[in-house]
Design an enzyme around this catalytic site. Structure first.
Site, mmCIF file in Angstrom:
data_model
loop_
_atom_site.group_PDB
_atom_site.id
_atom_site.type_symbol
_atom_site.label_atom_id
_atom_site.label_comp_id
_atom_site.label_asym_id
_atom_site.label_seq_id
_atom_site.Cartn_x
_atom_site.Cartn_y
_atom_site.Cartn_z
ATOM 1 N N HIS A 39 0.829 -1.212 0.000
ATOM 2 C CA HIS A 39 0.000 0.000 0.000
ATOM 3 C C HIS A 39 0.864 1.263 0.000
ATOM 4 C CE1 HIS A 39 -3.881 -2.065 0.326
ATOM 5 N NE2 HIS A 39 -3.233 -2.927 1.054
ATOM 6 N N THR A 40 2.104 1.131 -0.442
ATOM 7 C CA THR A 40 2.963 2.310 -0.622
ATOM 8 C C THR A 40 3.004 2.744 -2.083
ATOM 9 O OG1 THR A 40 4.785 0.732 -0.681
ATOM 10 C CG2 THR A 40 4.489 1.972 1.366
ATOM 11 N N ASP A 41 2.716 1.822 -3.001
ATOM 12 C CA ASP A 41 2.936 2.179 -4.421
ATOM 13 C C ASP A 41 2.035 3.325 -4.876
ATOM 14 O OD1 ASP A 41 0.654 0.515 -4.569
ATOM 15 O OD2 ASP A 41 1.422 -0.687 -6.251
ATOM 16 N N ALA A 125 -5.002 -14.644 -5.039
ATOM 17 C CA ALA A 125 -4.252 -14.971 -3.823
ATOM 18 C C ALA A 125 -3.273 -13.873 -3.429
ATOM 19 C CB ALA A 125 -3.502 -16.284 -4.012
ATOM 20 N N GLY A 126 -3.254 -12.773 -4.186
ATOM 21 C CA GLY A 126 -2.303 -11.705 -3.871
ATOM 22 C C GLY A 126 -0.935 -11.937 -4.496
ATOM 23 N N SER A 129 -1.918 -12.659 -10.266
ATOM 24 C CA SER A 129 -2.230 -13.369 -11.511
ATOM 25 C C SER A 129 -2.782 -12.398 -12.548
ATOM 26 C CB SER A 129 -3.231 -14.490 -11.251
ATOM 27 O OG SER A 129 -4.511 -13.990 -10.894
ATOM 28 N N GLU A 162 -5.665 -1.906 -16.140
ATOM 29 C CA GLU A 162 -6.304 -2.369 -14.904
ATOM 30 C C GLU A 162 -7.039 -1.214 -14.210
ATOM 31 O OE1 GLU A 162 -4.417 -5.482 -12.852
ATOM 32 O OE2 GLU A 162 -5.699 -5.323 -11.088
ATOM 33 N N ASP A 174 2.881 -4.168 -9.319
ATOM 34 C CA ASP A 174 2.750 -5.497 -9.924
ATOM 35 C C ASP A 174 3.197 -5.486 -11.382
ATOM 36 O OD1 ASP A 174 1.577 -5.869 -7.483
ATOM 37 O OD2 ASP A 174 -0.396 -6.438 -8.249
ATOM 38 N N TYR A 223 -10.145 -1.558 -0.799
ATOM 39 C CA TYR A 223 -8.907 -1.003 -1.350
ATOM 40 C C TYR A 223 -9.102 0.473 -1.701
ATOM 41 C CZ TYR A 223 -4.722 -0.994 -4.391
ATOM 42 O OH TYR A 223 -3.503 -0.735 -4.967
HETATM 43 P P1 ADP Z 1 -4.664 -11.572 -8.146
HETATM 44 O O1 ADP Z 1 -4.092 -10.612 -9.121
HETATM 45 O O2 ADP Z 1 -4.240 -11.287 -6.740
HETATM 46 O O3 ADP Z 1 -4.437 -13.005 -8.499
HETATM 47 P P2 ADP Z 1 -7.133 -10.407 -9.072
HETATM 48 O O4 ADP Z 1 -8.521 -10.484 -8.557
HETATM 49 O O5 ADP Z 1 -6.502 -9.068 -9.209
HETATM 50 O O6 ADP Z 1 -6.266 -11.364 -8.130
HETATM 51 O O7 ADP Z 1 -7.054 -11.096 -10.488
HETATM 52 C C1 ADP Z 1 -7.634 -12.364 -10.707
HETATM 53 C C2 ADP Z 1 -8.350 -12.370 -12.054
HETATM 54 O O8 ADP Z 1 -7.366 -12.411 -13.118
HETATM 55 C C3 ADP Z 1 -9.202 -13.594 -12.271
HETATM 56 O O9 ADP Z 1 -10.475 -13.428 -11.690
HETATM 57 C C4 ADP Z 1 -9.264 -13.667 -13.789
HETATM 58 O O10 ADP Z 1 -10.182 -12.728 -14.281
HETATM 59 C C5 ADP Z 1 -7.869 -13.207 -14.182
HETATM 60 N N1 ADP Z 1 -6.962 -14.372 -14.347
HETATM 61 C C6 ADP Z 1 -5.906 -14.683 -13.586
HETATM 62 N N2 ADP Z 1 -5.306 -15.810 -14.029
HETATM 63 C C7 ADP Z 1 -6.010 -16.234 -15.095
HETATM 64 C C8 ADP Z 1 -5.916 -17.361 -16.003
HETATM 65 N N3 ADP Z 1 -4.954 -18.265 -15.876
HETATM 66 N N4 ADP Z 1 -6.830 -17.441 -16.988
HETATM 67 C C9 ADP Z 1 -7.796 -16.537 -17.109
HETATM 68 N N5 ADP Z 1 -7.945 -15.469 -16.302
HETATM 69 C C10 ADP Z 1 -7.072 -15.318 -15.302
HETATM 70 MG MG MG Z 2 -4.523 -8.518 -9.209
#
Ligand code: ADP
Ligand code: MG
Length: 377
Positions: A39-41, A125-126, A129, A162, A174, A223
């Site tokens: 939460h610094t970025d 999961a943070g 992804s 995003e 990220d 957030y």
């Molecule tokens: P985090 O970034 O912490 O994993 P987010 O809620 O910001 O959590 O992002 C997760 C979202 O990114 C998922 O709900 C999906 O929309 C997308 N996503 C992540 N990985 C995949 C994947 N392998 N295939 C399709 N969508 C994905």
């Molecule tokens: Mg995310």
């Protein structure tokens, strides 16, 4: 550790089975874990993340028309018309459409392609992804259009996707670490100047990531509420961002909750720089203590931890060989990161595998940011 060769082979085979021809490019886009600086970025401050050995892989090939067709295991297919970018369709498609929109704004000529996505980055999961997916898609577009990869510009474009297309007001951490991470080192990021500095971990220490398996909905609104509190605090102190505030300035913030939120950010920025120095002189005692203090600050002042996460932090902190542990990422569930003596890793992972409140635990070295390779014959 995932067997990268067979994973590339798998995504290549799945692409061929689905699209009836071989892929042209293979993209590897890692998730990330943040060692310290949460939460610094978005307060123009400092962060110290590293790219992890978990990744989104994309196999892709040109289509010859103006459509992007994406498949990902367990998700519905996504079809994007590059001449009519719009919202709608499966939720995960918004990340890809947003990247297309943002790249076009950045002047990249968009071409149509088919893509097969495969990932071992846990979702929500943070471990980011979402940014891994964004940078993977950005890298496919640039590779297929023969545009050179510019990590900083692409991170900014993915963040814009995003923020302004998906509607998640995240900072730059990220996207920048995933776009620009050097293999073998964490990356200190100045989120105001976007200057990056590799920070090597001392010999004999390992990064362990523990997924509590807990996921919190409504993260977006909490957030945004934290962001708003930081902005209020900066205004009442009279600085452009909390990056410019000192602990002494906090007394001028009237509301007690807002003052605690600001105190987290101000002290966390100090901890990130102290962590860089501690790692530089291989002072793991101090590095671990800074992580423990960061967790307490995120738990008590910023209030983004949960009892489930606190329990895992306490559990792993009690292991011999653990220097420090903390919640990582935006919070409200998700993962814990710990610095542990390498020789204790097998013992700690075995104990965590059997522990309640742990979905999985793994060790990771600092990986390289997003990479592209021509698909093999
Ligand atoms: P985090 O970034 O912490 O994993 P987010 O809620 O910001 O959590 O992002 C997760 C979202 O990114 C998922 O709900 C999906 O929309 C997308 N996503 C992540 N990985 C995949 C994947 N392998 N295939 C399709 N969508 C994905
Ligand atoms: Mg995310």
């Amino acid at each position: 550790m995932p067997d990268r060769g067979s994973t590339f082979a798998q995504v290549t085979a799945r692409f061929a089975a689905r699209f009836g021809r071989p892929p042209q490019v293979l993209i590897r886009s890692p998730g990330r874990v943040n060692l310290i600086g949460d939460h610094t970025d978005y307060n123009d401050g400092y962060v110290l993340p590293l790219a992890i050995e978990r990744e989104v892989l994309v196999a892709a090939a040109l289509r010859g028309d103006r459509t992007v067709l994406l498949a990902s295991g367990g998700f519905p297919d996504v079809s994007i018309d590059l001449d009519a970018l719009d919202h709608g369709g499966p939720e995960w498609g918004e990340y890809a459409t947003g990247v297309a929109w943002s790249l076009r704004l950045a002047g990249v000529d968009l071409v149509g392609w088919d893509g097969m996505v495969e990932s071992d980055v846990p979702v929500g999961a943070g471990l980011s992804s979402s940014a891994a997916l964004e940078l993977a898609v950005a890298r496919v577009f640039t590779e297929l259009a023969a545009v050179p990869w510019e990590p900083e510009a692409m991170a900014v474009a993915a963040r814009r996707a995003e923020n302004d297309w998906v509607g998640m007001a995240c900072g730059i951490m990220d996207q920048l670490v995933i776009a620009a991470a050097p293999a073998g080192a964490a990356l200190l990021i100045d989120c105001r100047s976007l200057e990056t500095t590799p920070v090597r971990l001392p010999v004999g220490v390992a990064v362990v990531v523990v997924d509590t398996g807990t996921r919190r909905s409504l993260v977006g609104s909490a957030y945004n509420e934290r962001r708003a509190a930081c902005e209020r605090a900066a205004r009442s102190i009279g600085v452009a961002a909390l990056r410019d505030a000192t602990v002494d300035d906090l007394a001028t913030v009237g509301d007690a909750t807002t003052r605690r939120r600001a105190r987290h950010v101000v002290t966390e920025n100090g901890r990130v720089l102290a962590m860089r120095d501690a790692l530089g002189r291989a002072d793991l005692g101090t590095a671990g203590r800074l992580m423990t203090e960061s967790h307490a600050s995120l738990r008590d002042d910023f209030e983004v931890s949960t009892p489930a996460v606190d329990a895992v932090v306490e559990r792993i902190s009690a292991f011999p060989g653990c220097f420090g542990a903390r919640i990582t990422g935006a919070g409200f569930g998700g993962c814990v990161v710990a610095l542990v003596a390498s020789r204790y890793v097998p013992e700690i992972l075995a104990a965590l595998a059997a522990a309640a409140g742990v979905r999985e635990a793994f060790v990771t070295r600092p990986a390289a940011g997003v990479t592209a390779a021509p698909a093999g014959p």
